[in-house]
Design a protein around this motif. Structure first.
Motif, mmCIF file in Angstrom:
data_model
loop_
_atom_site.group_PDB
_atom_site.id
_atom_site.type_symbol
_atom_site.label_atom_id
_atom_site.label_comp_id
_atom_site.label_asym_id
_atom_site.label_seq_id
_atom_site.Cartn_x
_atom_site.Cartn_y
_atom_site.Cartn_z
ATOM 1 N N PHE A 1 0.910 -1.287 0.085
ATOM 2 C CA PHE A 1 0.128 0.026 -0.076
ATOM 3 C C PHE A 1 0.889 1.422 -0.060
ATOM 4 O O PHE A 1 0.456 2.365 0.468
ATOM 5 C CB PHE A 1 -0.810 -0.219 1.138
ATOM 6 N N ASN A 2 2.053 1.054 -0.769
ATOM 7 C CA ASN A 2 2.897 2.290 -0.505
ATOM 8 C C ASN A 2 2.356 3.523 -1.393
ATOM 9 O O ASN A 2 2.682 4.372 -1.097
ATOM 10 C CB ASN A 2 4.266 1.814 -1.361
ATOM 11 N N GLU A 3 1.551 3.347 -2.093
ATOM 12 C CA GLU A 3 0.923 4.328 -3.116
ATOM 13 C C GLU A 3 0.023 5.327 -2.028
ATOM 14 O O GLU A 3 -0.093 6.384 -2.409
ATOM 15 C CB GLU A 3 0.020 3.825 -4.086
ATOM 16 N N TYR A 4 -0.319 4.852 -1.151
ATOM 17 C CA TYR A 4 -1.224 5.547 -0.085
ATOM 18 C C TYR A 4 -0.395 5.986 1.002
ATOM 19 O O TYR A 4 -1.150 6.625 2.090
ATOM 20 C CB TYR A 4 -2.406 4.516 0.346
ATOM 21 N N ARG B 1 -4.812 6.286 4.131
ATOM 22 C CA ARG B 1 -6.030 7.380 3.978
ATOM 23 C C ARG B 1 -6.207 7.247 2.305
ATOM 24 O O ARG B 1 -5.329 7.760 1.562
ATOM 25 C CB ARG B 1 -5.591 8.566 4.441
ATOM 26 N N VAL B 2 -7.608 6.987 2.168
ATOM 27 C CA VAL B 2 -7.726 6.918 0.713
ATOM 28 C C VAL B 2 -9.332 7.672 0.694
ATOM 29 O O VAL B 2 -10.180 7.575 1.237
ATOM 30 C CB VAL B 2 -8.392 5.460 0.326
ATOM 31 N N ASN B 3 -9.297 8.671 -0.274
ATOM 32 C CA ASN B 3 -10.555 9.592 -0.355
ATOM 33 C C ASN B 3 -11.170 10.085 0.677
ATOM 34 O O ASN B 3 -12.190 9.934 0.914
ATOM 35 C CB ASN B 3 -11.569 8.754 -1.245
ATOM 36 N N ASP B 4 -10.069 10.776 1.734
ATOM 37 C CA ASP B 4 -10.346 11.301 2.829
ATOM 38 C C ASP B 4 -10.965 10.508 4.019
ATOM 39 O O ASP B 4 -11.633 10.479 4.815
ATOM 40 C CB ASP B 4 -11.431 12.366 2.746
ATOM 41 N N THR B 5 -10.863 8.854 3.612
ATOM 42 C CA THR B 5 -11.406 8.053 4.640
ATOM 43 C C THR B 5 -10.002 7.111 5.370
ATOM 44 O O THR B 5 -9.221 6.773 4.306
ATOM 45 C CB THR B 5 -12.343 7.168 3.946
#
Length: 451
Positions: free
Chosen positions: A60-63, A78-82
């Motif tokens: 999950f390095n991209e996040y 954290r993805v799309n503010d979640t």
């Protein structure tokens, strides 16, 4: 009870689960599974996996994963503010090398490869379920049955779960209050036996759980059971004096404790209001007096109660702003029982502000509804009066006056005179005798003081 499928989750949540299962084995766990079965949208979706910590960071390095719990095998992305938490399967160990029990904050974990032992370490059966597309729901402790029966049961041995983390006592009451569930007899007996362990828990953790349970819909039954199990007086010792306390007054057909919890259940689920309702009559046992007819009176209980509430909430380490609000409303909670003139109402709005005067109104209505049926409701037109007062801009304080100290100095006033005159001008404005306009206020001062 609702069913669960992959369609209950968002595209990104499915993507995370699929990626984890591509490289290992993973599940959505805990509260998210429980909430979906309850028909509620989950606030948080957490994942558990057999993949090691370093692998999770790479996957999950991209996040830009955050190392929120390396010793516990946990990352947060954290993805799309979640935010999403991903943790490696683990067992908790609450003993040190000498076999002695340690506090929950110092527990050690062992990483494992099976979801079964990971679920075994959880607190309640309703939180000890997992889900993935291949296996569906993994429910080893009858969590679905307990959800169907609206019942709180500990996982495995109830007393052992409490000994591991005594805060679970309050978590049980929180779920009872918020989900409108009941506690099983086994859960109640374990709480009675181990409740004293709460004395070893930091006040901040106690208060966090207690504040959450106060906001629940099932708060009346919850507080009653907290009394019956002896837990409530551990948190607020002053409450013990309210149990079975006969108010000896024709306005009250309930004992003091049952009156209080009735008020708590009737006010809106606002934390300041719930604490106000909880503590508004806490001083009655302290100030009780009797007249020659044997009727009890409670003069000054609102003043003494405000001080007691301030002490209690300070001890619980609640925010200063909340403490000030609760103390102010308790101190004023008898005012609306009197015939309130428009001037007095305007003054209350000026002193308290809109939010707290609204809270005072809501508290007074709930308080009155928790007395004898023959007591006339205090609601009257308070909501309409509040709206009218706001429209007339009566939410004005001394600092909002158009006249300032400099204006009064130019008229020849000095020192304490300035503050006294500004106070007088505010009083005249709230009485609706003059407007908050500079020329009108200056003319008033000039005429009265021959300036």
């Amino acid at each position: 009870m609702n069913k669960i499928s992959i369609n209950n989750f968002s595209e990104i949540e499915i993507k995370i689960l699929n990626k984890l299962n591509e490289y290992g084995k993973a599940y959505i766990v805990g509260g998210a599974v429980r909430d979906i079965l309850l028909g509620v949208k989950p606030k948080d979706v957490d994942f558990a996996t057999n993949l090691p910590y370093e692998t999770l960071k790479t996957l999950f390095n991209e996040y830009n994963p955050k190392e929120t719990g390396k010793p516990f095998g946990v990352i947060r992305i954290r993805v799309n503010d979640t935010d999403y938490e991903i943790a490696k399967f683990r067992e908790d160990n609450y003993e040190n090398k000498d076999g002695l029990k340690i506090i929950p904050e110092e527990k050690k974990v062992s990483f494992i490869d099976d979801i079964k032992n990971d679920l075994a370490r959880r607190d309640f059966t309703i939180n000890a379920m997992a889900y993935n597309q291949t296996e569906g729901i993994v429910d080893l402790y009858n969590g679905q049955k307990d959800i169907e029966n609206k019942m709180i049961n500990f996982v495995g041995n109830a007393e052992e779960r409490i000994i591991e983390d005594p805060l679970r006592v309050l978590r049980a009451f929180r779920f009872m209050s918020r989900l409108n569930f009941s506690l099983s007899e086994n859960t109640i007996e374990a709480i009675k036996k181990q409740k004293s362990l709460l004395n070893d828990i930091p006040k901040e953790r106690i208060t966090m759980e207690f504040s959450k349970l106060l906001l629940g819909e099932n708060i009346k039954n919850t507080l009653t059971l907290m009394k019956d199990t002896g837990v409530l007086e551990i948190i607020i010792p002053e409450f013990k004096a309210t149990y079975n306390f006969d108010q000896c007054n024709p306005h009250h057909n309930l004992d003091l404790f049952n009156h209080i919890i009735s008020v708590v259940s009737k006010v809106p689920a606002d934390l300041e209001l719930r604490y106000t309702a909880l503590l508004h009559d806490i001083a009655k046992p302290v100030v009780q007096t009797f007249d020659d007819k044997g009727i009890a009176h409670y003069k000054t209980h609102e003043i003494v109660g405000a001080d007691m509430a301030r002490d209690i909430l300070t001890r619980l380490k609640l925010p200063v702003k909340l403490i000030d609000t609760v103390a102010e409303i308790i101190k004023k909670h008898m005012i609306l029982y009197k015939d309130i003139t428009d001037k007095k109402f305007n003054k209350l709005l000026s002193e308290m502000g809109y939010d707290n005067l609204l809270r005072l109104i809501e508290h007074s209505i709930a308080d009155n509804e928790s007395k004898n049926d023959e007591v006339v409701s205090t609601e009257n037109d308070f909501y309409e009066r509040l709206q009218r007062a706001v429209e007339k801009q009566m939410q004005v304080t001394i600092n909002d006056l158009v006249i300032n100290g400099k204006d009064l100095i130019e008229l020849g006033f000095t020192g304490k005179e300035i503050g006294q005159i500004k106070k007088e001008l505010l009083d005249k404005y709230l009485s609706e005798e003059i407007q908050n306009e500079k020329e009108e206020m200056l003319n008033y001062v000039k005429e009265k003081y021959n300036k």
